[in-house]
Design a protein around this motif. Structure first.
Motif, PDB file in Angstrom:
ATOM      1  N   VAL A   1     -21.417  10.329   2.371  1.00  0.00           N
ATOM      2  CA  VAL A   1     -20.083   9.752   2.186  1.00  0.00           C
ATOM      3  C   VAL A   1     -19.890   9.497   0.697  1.00  0.00           C
ATOM      4  CG1 VAL A   1     -20.010   8.747   4.493  1.00  0.00           C
ATOM      5  CG2 VAL A   1     -20.907   7.400   2.593  1.00  0.00           C
ATOM      6  N   PHE A   2     -18.669   9.119   0.316  1.00  0.00           N
ATOM      7  CA  PHE A   2     -18.359   8.918  -1.099  1.00  0.00           C
ATOM      8  C   PHE A   2     -18.547   7.458  -1.501  1.00  0.00           C
ATOM      9  CE2 PHE A   2     -15.307  12.542  -0.138  1.00  0.00           C
ATOM     10  CZ  PHE A   2     -16.220  13.507  -0.563  1.00  0.00           C
ATOM     11  N   GLU A   3     -19.279   7.228  -2.564  1.00  0.00           N
ATOM     12  CA  GLU A   3     -19.530   5.861  -3.033  1.00  0.00           C
ATOM     13  C   GLU A   3     -18.234   5.125  -3.338  1.00  0.00           C
ATOM     14  OE1 GLU A   3     -22.218   5.731  -6.287  1.00  0.00           O
ATOM     15  OE2 GLU A   3     -23.878   6.695  -5.203  1.00  0.00           O
ATOM     16  N   GLN A   4     -17.256   5.839  -3.886  1.00  0.00           N
ATOM     17  CA  GLN A   4     -15.983   5.218  -4.256  1.00  0.00           C
ATOM     18  C   GLN A   4     -14.925   5.353  -3.163  1.00  0.00           C
ATOM     19  OE1 GLN A   4     -15.991   3.443  -7.063  1.00  0.00           O
ATOM     20  NE2 GLN A   4     -18.114   4.120  -7.261  1.00  0.00           N
ATOM     21  N   GLY A   5     -15.304   5.897  -2.017  1.00  0.00           N
ATOM     22  CA  GLY A   5     -14.351   6.092  -0.939  1.00  0.00           C
ATOM     23  C   GLY A   5     -13.866   4.776  -0.344  1.00  0.00           C
ATOM     24  N   ASP A   6     -12.556   4.642  -0.179  1.00  0.00           N
ATOM     25  CA  ASP A   6     -11.978   3.428   0.400  1.00  0.00           C
ATOM     26  C   ASP A   6     -10.607   3.796   0.976  1.00  0.00           C
ATOM     27  OD1 ASP A   6     -10.911   0.959   1.059  1.00  0.00           O
ATOM     28  OD2 ASP A   6     -11.713  -0.045  -0.707  1.00  0.00           O
ATOM     29  N   ALA A   7     -10.492   3.769   2.304  1.00  0.00           N
ATOM     30  CA  ALA A   7      -9.266   4.206   2.973  1.00  0.00           C
ATOM     31  C   ALA A   7      -8.068   3.331   2.655  1.00  0.00           C
ATOM     32  CB  ALA A   7      -9.492   4.250   4.484  1.00  0.00           C
ATOM     33  N   ARG A   8      -8.294   2.157   2.070  1.00  0.00           N
ATOM     34  CA  ARG A   8      -7.190   1.242   1.780  1.00  0.00           C
ATOM     35  C   ARG A   8      -6.655   1.403   0.355  1.00  0.00           C
ATOM     36  NH1 ARG A   8     -10.553  -2.079   5.149  1.00  0.00           N
ATOM     37  NH2 ARG A   8      -9.407  -2.844   6.979  1.00  0.00           N
ATOM     38  N   LYS A   9      -7.294   2.261  -0.460  1.00  0.00           N
ATOM     39  CA  LYS A   9      -6.897   2.405  -1.859  1.00  0.00           C
ATOM     40  C   LYS A   9      -6.574   3.856  -2.186  1.00  0.00           C
ATOM     41  CE  LYS A   9      -9.800  -1.444  -3.484  1.00  0.00           C
ATOM     42  NZ  LYS A   9     -10.895  -1.824  -4.417  1.00  0.00           N
ATOM     43  N   LYS A  10      -5.586   4.059  -3.059  1.00  0.00           N
ATOM     44  CA  LYS A  10      -5.208   5.411  -3.438  1.00  0.00           C
ATOM     45  C   LYS A  10      -6.348   6.147  -4.132  1.00  0.00           C
ATOM     46  CE  LYS A  10      -0.211   4.688  -3.846  1.00  0.00           C
ATOM     47  NZ  LYS A  10       0.976   4.761  -4.735  1.00  0.00           N
ATOM     48  N   ASP A  11      -7.068   5.442  -5.021  1.00  0.00           N
ATOM     49  CA  ASP A  11      -8.147   6.130  -5.736  1.00  0.00           C
ATOM     50  C   ASP A  11      -9.401   6.287  -4.883  1.00  0.00           C
ATOM     51  OD1 ASP A  11      -9.044   3.523  -5.686  1.00  0.00           O
ATOM     52  OD2 ASP A  11      -9.141   3.267  -7.865  1.00  0.00           O
ATOM     53  N   GLY A  12      -9.369   5.787  -3.645  1.00  0.00           N
ATOM     54  CA  GLY A  12     -10.502   5.954  -2.728  1.00  0.00           C
ATOM     55  C   GLY A  12     -10.157   6.782  -1.507  1.00  0.00           C
TER      56      GLY A  12
ATOM     57  N   ALA B   1      -2.846   2.128   7.626  1.00  0.00           N
ATOM     58  CA  ALA B   1      -1.905   3.069   7.029  1.00  0.00           C
ATOM     59  C   ALA B   1      -2.540   3.726   5.810  1.00  0.00           C
ATOM     60  CB  ALA B   1      -0.625   2.354   6.629  1.00  0.00           C
ATOM     61  N   ASN B   2      -2.232   4.984   5.613  1.00  0.00           N
ATOM     62  CA  ASN B   2      -2.679   5.674   4.412  1.00  0.00           C
ATOM     63  C   ASN B   2      -2.092   4.985   3.181  1.00  0.00           C
ATOM     64  OD1 ASN B   2      -2.010   7.989   2.254  1.00  0.00           O
ATOM     65  ND2 ASN B   2      -3.832   8.575   3.411  1.00  0.00           N
ATOM     66  N   PRO B   3      -2.871   4.837   2.100  1.00  0.00           N
ATOM     67  CA  PRO B   3      -2.359   4.122   0.929  1.00  0.00           C
ATOM     68  C   PRO B   3      -1.191   4.818   0.228  1.00  0.00           C
ATOM     69  CG  PRO B   3      -4.513   5.096   0.471  1.00  0.00           C
ATOM     70  CD  PRO B   3      -4.282   5.228   1.941  1.00  0.00           C
ATOM     71  N   PHE B   4      -0.979   6.101   0.520  1.00  0.00           N
ATOM     72  CA  PHE B   4       0.128   6.826  -0.101  1.00  0.00           C
ATOM     73  C   PHE B   4       1.385   6.820   0.765  1.00  0.00           C
ATOM     74  CE2 PHE B   4      -3.543   8.634  -2.278  1.00  0.00           C
ATOM     75  CZ  PHE B   4      -3.101   8.705  -3.595  1.00  0.00           C
TER      76      PHE B   4
END
Length: 243
Positions: free
Chosen positions: A103-114, A171-174
């Motif tokens: 998985v991605f260390e910076q992955g975060d479904a609540r943030k656009k950059d993640g 919800a998707n952050p975008f």
């Protein structure tokens, strides 16, 4: 009398065969199986985005005697989509198996950059103009004129998340027209095949509060353009079936 018995027997056999055929059709997947494909264009097509130059790579490969799709993402994003037009009815099951390297260390479904996932299944539904406001309809029409294609409406994204707990829907952050459903999370099962089954009608009702419209497509996507990280995923057959 013998002729009558013969007729009744033939009718019973015909009825039984008809029931079996209908049962088989109910269990028949509405999208092409990766294991039966002769090329990546056999029932699926590339899903690419105009503002993204680096695309993820998809290949048909052998995994322990079964043909699957291997996806490699490295600061990239793109997918494969099977376009369908299906009335979901009361229940429609999506079943698949997948595996990820990490998985991605910076992955975060609540943030656009993640908003990146080593593996995701994207289920798109037809647009419902009666549910949208004037500005949403006008914006969509402008985009359709530019790109020459009718855009889908709401979507469910089944994701292999990093931080989002399994079972969580956000919800998707975008855009709030896409809801993210965590079906796997974290490194615990990395490197292992995992089987997932979801009733997309029930998930849509939970995510959007109403019954779903027609399906417009089912896609796979491995993307890392927001985090800049890399991963490999394997997708086994995806089944879209009526229970």
């Amino acid at each position: 009398m013998n002729h009558l018995l013969g007729y009744l027997l033939a009718s019973l056999i015909l009825s039984a065969l008809t029931a079996l055929v209908h049962a088989d059709n109910r269990n028949e997947s509405l999208v092409k199986a990766f294991s039966a494909m002769t090329s990546l264009e056999d029932g699926w097509e590339p899903l690419e985005f105009p503002d993204i130059d680096h695309h993820s790579r998809y290949q048909l490969v052998d995994d322990n005697g079964e043909q699957v799709v291997r996806a490699t993402t490295d600061n990239s994003a793109s997918g494969l989509i099977a376009r369908v037009s299906v009335e979901p009815g009361d229940s429609l099951v999506l079943r698949w198996r997948w595996k990820v390297s990490n998985v991605f260390e910076q992955g975060d479904a609540r943030k656009k950059d993640g908003d990146d996932y080593p593996a995701r299944i994207y289920v798109a539904f037809e647009f419902e103009p009666e549910e949208a406001g004037f500005f949403e309809r006008a914006k969509r029409k402008a985009v359709e004129v530019v790109f020459g294609e009718e855009l889908p409406g709401n979507a469910l994204n089944y994701i292999w998340a990093n931080r989002l707990p399994v079972g969580e829907i956000v919800a998707n952050p975008f855009t709030d027209t896409t809801m993210m459903v965590a079906v796997n999370s974290g490194e615990e099962n990395s490197g292992e095949w995992v089987t997932v089954e979801r009733d997309i009608v029930a998930d849509y009702r939970q995510a959007f509060g109403r019954k779903p419209p027609k399906l417009a497509g089912v896609a796979i996507m491995s993307d890392s353009d927001n985090t800049g990280e890399s991963a490999t995923a394997w997708y086994g057959d995806i089944q879209l079936i009526r229970p």
